[in-house]
Design an enzyme around this catalytic site. Structure first.
Site, PDB file in Angstrom:
ATOM      1  N   SER A  74       0.613  -1.165   0.060  1.00 58.73           N
ATOM      2  CA  SER A  74       0.073  -0.032   0.143  1.00 58.73           C
ATOM      3  C   SER A  74       0.849   1.338  -0.003  1.00 58.73           C
ATOM      4  O   SER A  74       1.977   1.313   0.463  1.00 58.73           O
ATOM      5  CB  SER A  74      -0.854  -0.022   1.356  1.00 58.73           C
ATOM      6  OG  SER A  74      -1.630  -1.278   1.096  1.00 58.73           O
TER       7      SER A  74
HETATM    8  N1  SAH Z   1      -0.352  -4.603   4.083  1.00 60.20           N
HETATM    9  C1  SAH Z   1       0.277  -4.906   2.811  1.00 60.20           C
HETATM   10  C2  SAH Z   1      -0.806  -4.623   1.692  1.00 60.20           C
HETATM   11  C3  SAH Z   1      -1.280  -5.918   1.046  1.00 60.20           C
HETATM   12  S1  SAH Z   1      -2.261  -6.024  -0.399  1.00 60.20           S
HETATM   13  C4  SAH Z   1       1.759  -4.412   2.630  1.00 60.20           C
HETATM   14  O1  SAH Z   1       1.917  -3.607   3.541  1.00 60.20           O
HETATM   15  O2  SAH Z   1       2.368  -4.836   1.897  1.00 60.20           O
HETATM   16  C5  SAH Z   1      -3.486  -7.034   0.269  1.00 60.20           C
HETATM   17  C6  SAH Z   1      -2.969  -8.324   0.630  1.00 60.20           C
HETATM   18  O3  SAH Z   1      -4.344  -9.174   0.968  1.00 60.20           O
HETATM   19  C7  SAH Z   1      -2.527  -9.314  -0.664  1.00 60.20           C
HETATM   20  O4  SAH Z   1      -1.408  -9.532  -0.335  1.00 60.20           O
HETATM   21  C8  SAH Z   1      -3.525 -10.313  -0.833  1.00 60.20           C
HETATM   22  O5  SAH Z   1      -3.015 -11.622  -1.053  1.00 60.20           O
HETATM   23  C9  SAH Z   1      -3.903 -10.341   0.611  1.00 60.20           C
HETATM   24  N2  SAH Z   1      -5.409 -10.997   0.883  1.00 60.20           N
HETATM   25  C10 SAH Z   1      -6.594 -10.945  -0.027  1.00 60.20           C
HETATM   26  N3  SAH Z   1      -7.366 -11.704   0.391  1.00 60.20           N
HETATM   27  C11 SAH Z   1      -7.083 -12.190   1.464  1.00 60.20           C
HETATM   28  C12 SAH Z   1      -7.601 -13.174   2.589  1.00 60.20           C
HETATM   29  N4  SAH Z   1      -8.890 -13.568   2.723  1.00 60.20           N
HETATM   30  N5  SAH Z   1      -6.836 -13.585   3.649  1.00 60.20           N
HETATM   31  C13 SAH Z   1      -5.595 -12.989   3.919  1.00 60.20           C
HETATM   32  N6  SAH Z   1      -4.968 -12.108   2.844  1.00 60.20           N
HETATM   33  C14 SAH Z   1      -5.652 -11.686   1.797  1.00 60.20           C
END
Ligand code: SAH
Length: 240
Positions: A74
């Site tokens: 993000s």
């Molecule tokens: N906080 C992260 C941003 C991640 S983007 C950072 O700082 O890099 C969102 C993430 O949510 C992705 O990696 C995706 O794989 C994950 N995601 C999507 N659905 C999910 C679920 N049901 N449970 C866990 N993770 C999930």
């Protein structure tokens, strides 16, 4: 050996520290983030370390950065906005859904007493866990699986943050909030535009809901999110 004049010199740790400070001033403070715990955490966590070598020069851009498996780290402002909206006191018990690179978990780990973070994609979960361990975050527990179900083993939580967008707030997550706890999540029927909302649990079945911002996140895929096209993680492959 000298490199061709057209190649910019590789950024050193010191240059990253300068870029990090500029990022906090220009992208975070300038847009109104004031929580001293959040600002201190954003000033401390080396965002570049959570990116592959080839992407490190994008670490302090005012934008999300692509990581692996079509996911993104993000934008710094969004990480700070969501962390501030959680109203952390320091020492809190926090759940993050969507660890991705692990960067936001590290920011939360600087403030909270304990962070559980769940990531559905095994390759991302493994890479993030390795980075967090390397940086010495002993208060962050990374789990691979479907975070729409939350993580009941460490519940109830003072704060829950969801880093991916779902059609509604999962009931499992609401049930794992303490009374008085806050949940911040992008919600919307449109996979390309959502609203960032904060739920506060006032009583067993009593929640307030506030609109924080208009945002765009990758989809939350899982039992209480959007249906997933295919199994993503180790648990599905192993049949666990
Ligand atoms: N906080 C992260 C941003 C991640 S983007 C950072 O700082 O890099 C969102 C993430 O949510 C992705 O990696 C995706 O794989 C994950 N995601 C999507 N659905 C999910 C679920 N049901 N449970 C866990 N993770 C999930």
């Amino acid at each position: 050996m000298t490199s061709p004049a057209s190649d910019p010199p590789p950024l050193s740790g010191r240059s990253f520290a300068v870029l990090r400070e500029l990022m906090v001033e220009r992208q975070i403070v300038a847009r109104g983030i004031r929580d001293p715990l959040v600002l201190a955490a954003m000033r401390k966590v080396p965002r570049e370390v959570f990116l592959p070598e080839s992407k490190r020069d994008l670490a302090y851009e005012d934008a999300p950065v692509p990581i692996a498996a079509e996911q993104t780290m993000s934008q710094p402002y969004i990480v700070a906005l969501m962390a501030e909206a959680l109203l952390l006191q320091g020492g809190d018990n926090v759940l993050e859904v969507g660890a991705g690179s692990g960067y936001a978990a590290a920011v939360l780990g600087e403030i909270a007493g304990h962070v559980t973070t769940v990531e559905r994609i095994a390759a991302l979960a493994d890479a993030a866990a390795a980075k967090l361990a390397e940086l010495g975050y002993r208060n962050i527990d990374l789990q691979q699986g479907d975070g729409t179900r939350g993580w009941p083993q460490a519940a109830p939580y003072d704060a829950i943050v969801v880093a991916a967008a779902g059609p509604q707030v999962p009931e499992s997550l609401k049930a794992q909030l303490k009374i008085g706890g806050r949940l911040v999540m992008p919600v919307g029927a449109d996979q390309h535009a959502q609203e960032l909302v904060r739920l506060t649990r006032l009583g067993p079945a009593d929640f307030t809901r506030e609109h924080l911002d208009d945002v765009r996140f990758v989809p939350l895929l899982g039992a209480e999110g959007w249906p997933s096209p295919e199994p993503a993680g180790r648990s599905a492959r192993d049949g666990r």
